[in-house]
Design a protein around this motif. Structure first.
Motif, PDB file in Angstrom:
ATOM      1  N   GLY A  52      26.604  49.951  38.501  1.00  0.00           N
ATOM      2  CA  GLY A  52      26.545  50.302  37.093  1.00  0.00           C
ATOM      3  C   GLY A  52      27.835  50.920  36.583  1.00  0.00           C
ATOM      4  O   GLY A  52      27.902  51.325  35.425  1.00  0.00           O
ATOM      5  N   ALA A  53      28.873  50.994  37.428  1.00  0.00           N
ATOM      6  CA  ALA A  53      30.146  51.586  37.031  1.00  0.00           C
ATOM      7  C   ALA A  53      30.998  50.578  36.259  1.00  0.00           C
ATOM      8  O   ALA A  53      30.717  49.381  36.243  1.00  0.00           O
ATOM      9  N   LYS A  54      32.035  51.080  35.621  1.00  0.00           N
ATOM     10  CA  LYS A  54      32.987  50.194  34.937  1.00  0.00           C
ATOM     11  C   LYS A  54      33.627  49.261  35.966  1.00  0.00           C
ATOM     12  O   LYS A  54      33.784  49.634  37.132  1.00  0.00           O
ATOM     13  N   PRO A  55      33.995  48.058  35.565  1.00  0.00           N
ATOM     14  CA  PRO A  55      34.592  47.131  36.532  1.00  0.00           C
ATOM     15  C   PRO A  55      35.951  47.624  37.019  1.00  0.00           C
ATOM     16  O   PRO A  55      36.685  48.293  36.287  1.00  0.00           O
ATOM     17  N   SER A  56      36.263  47.275  38.261  1.00  0.00           N
ATOM     18  CA  SER A  56      37.580  47.588  38.802  1.00  0.00           C
ATOM     19  C   SER A  56      38.591  46.592  38.252  1.00  0.00           C
ATOM     20  O   SER A  56      38.233  45.601  37.605  1.00  0.00           O
ATOM     21  N   LEU A  57      39.864  46.845  38.519  1.00  0.00           N
ATOM     22  CA  LEU A  57      40.909  45.932  38.062  1.00  0.00           C
ATOM     23  C   LEU A  57      40.711  44.551  38.677  1.00  0.00           C
ATOM     24  O   LEU A  57      40.877  43.530  37.993  1.00  0.00           O
ATOM     25  N   GLU A  58      40.338  44.511  39.947  1.00  0.00           N
ATOM     26  CA  GLU A  58      40.105  43.223  40.609  1.00  0.00           C
ATOM     27  C   GLU A  58      38.929  42.489  39.968  1.00  0.00           C
ATOM     28  O   GLU A  58      39.002  41.289  39.716  1.00  0.00           O
ATOM     29  N   GLN A  59      37.858  43.206  39.706  1.00  0.00           N
ATOM     30  CA  GLN A  59      36.697  42.577  39.089  1.00  0.00           C
ATOM     31  C   GLN A  59      37.031  42.045  37.700  1.00  0.00           C
ATOM     32  O   GLN A  59      36.619  40.945  37.327  1.00  0.00           O
ATOM     33  N   SER A  60      37.769  42.834  36.932  1.00  0.00           N
ATOM     34  CA  SER A  60      38.140  42.412  35.590  1.00  0.00           C
ATOM     35  C   SER A  60      39.035  41.178  35.629  1.00  0.00           C
ATOM     36  O   SER A  60      38.891  40.262  34.804  1.00  0.00           O
ATOM     37  N   ALA A  61      39.947  41.131  36.601  1.00  0.00           N
ATOM     38  CA  ALA A  61      40.822  39.972  36.731  1.00  0.00           C
ATOM     39  C   ALA A  61      40.026  38.720  37.093  1.00  0.00           C
ATOM     40  O   ALA A  61      40.290  37.625  36.578  1.00  0.00           O
TER      41      ALA A  61
END
Length: 268
Positions: free
Chosen positions: A206-215
């Motif tokens: 439920g956390a904000k996406p990481s940089l890798e996830q967003s990419a």
């Protein structure tokens, strides 16, 4: 695990003190993770996860299950599946030691979003998963709004460095990267998502996406850095992703499943 005395909390490493929403998110996230790993819906591991979701993911079924546990009532997998299907445990036969169960032993054959047809008197649909996720239409609206904002920003950058087409191209790309990845990782969503009342979050935590996830989510935008071919790949990728956001996969697009994220309505 004793098949005649099923403890869902112990079996799946869950905390009985967690609220129902947290358990629902966790179980659904684990099932989505197995799906991204190529585990088929009829695999016993996914079927049992979905059974736990059906029981512990709703207040009334979880309450009945918890009551049975407190009363030390032995529950078989048939009993637990029955509870997930019908919202109540089967009646205890006074002439037998265990509740009656018509279904054969083994994990339940649930497919998320699809009706389950067991050997019970009727077929009961599996409860909808995360009805607060954005549909394909809502997601398209977000893409269009973000596209308009990015177009304006790119025009401004192009005007500033207009003496160099190459610099304008690179500058516009960097604006897009900062816009998409920056807003998602720092605020949980792009301006378009916030405007429509949605956010991006990790499907398990439920956390904000990481940089890798967003990419990973924005791969179809990032490929535009490749001159010529990048634009075509981006267009095909956008169409493919849009067509993968369907009710039968719980509105998780291919990029959602790859990145382990979801787009859901903001919690009030």
């Amino acid at each position: 695990m004793d098949p005649n005395n099923v403890d869902l909390y112990t079996a799946f490493g869950l905390d009985p003190g967690d609220d129902t929403d947290s358990l629902r998110l966790l179980l659904n996230g684990r099932d989505a993770q197995l799906e991204t790993q190529g585990v088929l819906p009829d695999h016993p591991q996914r079927q049992q996860l979905q059974t736990a979701y059906a029981v512990l993911g709703q207040e009334h079924t979880r309450r009945e299950y918890d009551t049975a546990i407190l009363q030390r009532r032995p529950l078989s997998w048939e009993d637990v599946r029955y509870l997930g299907n019908f919202g109540a445990l089967p009646q205890v036969d006074p002439f037998t030691a265990h509740p009656q169960a018509a279904a054969p032993a083994g994990p339940i054959n649930f497919n998320r979003g699809q009706p389950y047809a067991p050997s019970y008197p009727q077929s009961v649909p599996f409860p909808a998963v995360h009805s607060d996720r954005g549909s394909a239409g809502v997601r398209l609206a977000m893409v269009l709004i973000d596209g308009i904002i990015l177009g304006i920003a790119a025009g401004i950058v192009g005007g500033v460095v207009g003496f160099s087409e190459a610099l304008a191209y690179i500058g516009s790309f960097l604006v897009m990267v900062v816009y998409m990845l920056g807003f998602e990782t720092k605020t949980g969503g792009t301006p378009a998502k916030h405007l429509l009342g949605y956010e991006v979050r990790d499907v398990k935590t439920g956390a904000k996406p990481s940089l890798e996830q967003s990419a990973k989510r924005s791969w179809w935008r990032l490929v535009t850095i490749v001159p010529g071919l990048g634009g075509l790949v981006s267009l095909v990728g956008m169409i493919a992703i849009g067509s993968s956001i369907k009710p039968e996969n719980n509105y998780l697009g291919s990029h959602d499943r790859w990145s382990g994220t979801e787009v859901v309505k903001k919690q009030s």
